[in-house]
Scaffold this active site. Structure first.
Site, PDB file in Angstrom:
ATOM      1  N   GLU A 159       0.860  -1.188   0.000  1.00 23.42           N
ATOM      2  CA  GLU A 159       0.000   0.000   0.000  1.00 23.42           C
ATOM      3  C   GLU A 159       0.885   1.222   0.000  1.00 23.42           C
ATOM      4  O   GLU A 159       1.923   1.245   0.679  1.00 23.42           O
ATOM      5  CB  GLU A 159      -0.897   0.005   1.233  1.00 23.42           C
ATOM      6  N   GLU A 164      -2.621  11.326   4.099  1.00 22.33           N
ATOM      7  CA  GLU A 164      -3.652  11.013   5.094  1.00 22.33           C
ATOM      8  C   GLU A 164      -3.672  12.121   6.136  1.00 22.33           C
ATOM      9  O   GLU A 164      -2.642  12.729   6.443  1.00 22.33           O
ATOM     10  CB  GLU A 164      -3.384   9.674   5.772  1.00 22.33           C
TER      11      GLU A 164
END
Length: 283
Positions: A159, A164
């Site tokens: 990933e 974020e």
């Protein structure tokens, strides 16, 4: 279960909890001040969000459901619902709402390019303004098309998190890479953070540069995360194959609600000015 449904199940139930809880090992980057070098890249894909309405179905699909997505998230991700994802006045708007829907108390959207475009290596530029609000968890990130490494589950498959942000820590931007060897569940994930005082009030360009040798993340022209390929095998570097883009706004979740929730803050939206993908020009 058809292949698309199976992939969604893996992306949710098989632990995209990796989406990524950040451990105390997270660091504020020492790269501040270094600027991106954009020479040698050519544009291969983009969305400038010029046509009002639903996101372009030739470019974007949806992950759909309200099962928590491996992170105990509270929203139901809807499909082709303008309230949650729309193009308006030159911006893509991904908006979380407090409302009952399919057994959940909240709705939002998770847009993906899985079935429309995917890439091995490139420079990815996403210019966005991200939401504040206690419980919000916007993300710009990537997953592999094929889940065929190791266990076939996260984190073995890999990933890449380009951006974020969680609402209880306004202005702290995270970029991460997760793999079997380096991931949040064992506190070894490769992570960088940078502080942006105006992250929720101004647009910034969140950038990933990804080659066979290195992953770098920038905000605007400032490098703040770098992870070099150790050439020690797929366990540390599962990033040598096709990945696709994901844009979403979660609400709650193990990280998003770690310091509580404020449902009254909703609706909250991530606004995206453009998404541009470059690859290195052939010499």
């Amino acid at each position: 279960m058809n292949p698309v449904t199976l992939l969604k199940a893996k992306a949710g139930d098989a632990l995209l909890g990796g989406l990524a809880l950040i451990s105390p090992l997270s660091i504020v980057s020492s790269f501040a001040g270094e600027e991106a070098n954009t020479s040698g890249w050519q544009l291969v894909w983009s969305d400038e969000f010029e046509v009002d309405g639903l996101p372009d179905p030739e470019k974007w699909g949806y992950d759909v459901g309200g099962h928590g997505w491996g992170n105990k998230e509270l929203q139901y991700y809807t499909e082709s619902r303008a309230k949650n994802a729309r193009v308006q006045d030159g911006l893509l708007i991904i908006e979380a709402h407090q409302e009952p829907f399919q057994g959940s108390d909240y709705t939002s959207a998770r847009l993906v390019t899985r079935d429309t475009a995917n890439w091995t290596y490139g420079r990815f530029e996403i210019r966005a303004r991200i939401p504040d609000g206690l419980g919000t968890w916007p993300a710009i990130w990537m997953l592999p098309v094929d889940w065929n490494l190791g266990s076939g589950n996260w984190p073995d498959v890999g990933e890449i998190d380009i951006m974020e942000h969680v609402g209880y820590d306004v202005g702290t931007i995270h970029a991460s890479a997760h793999s079997k060897a380096y991931q949040w569940q064992i506190g070894t994930q490769k992570t960088g953070t940078i502080e942006l005082d105006d992250a929720t009030s101004a647009f910034h360009t969140y950038v990933l540069e990804w080659t066979e040798d290195v992953i770098r993340a920038y905000v605007d022209d400032t490098l703040y995360f770098e992870y070099e390929n150790e050439h020690s095998g797929w366990e540390a570097w599962p990033y040598q194959r096709d990945y696709y883009l994901i844009l979403n706004v979660a609400f709650g979740g193990a990280w998003g609600s770690a310091k509580g929730l404020d449902p009254d803050c909703l609706p909250k939206a991530m606004e995206v000015d453009y998404v541009r993908v470059y690859q290195q020009a052939e010499i």
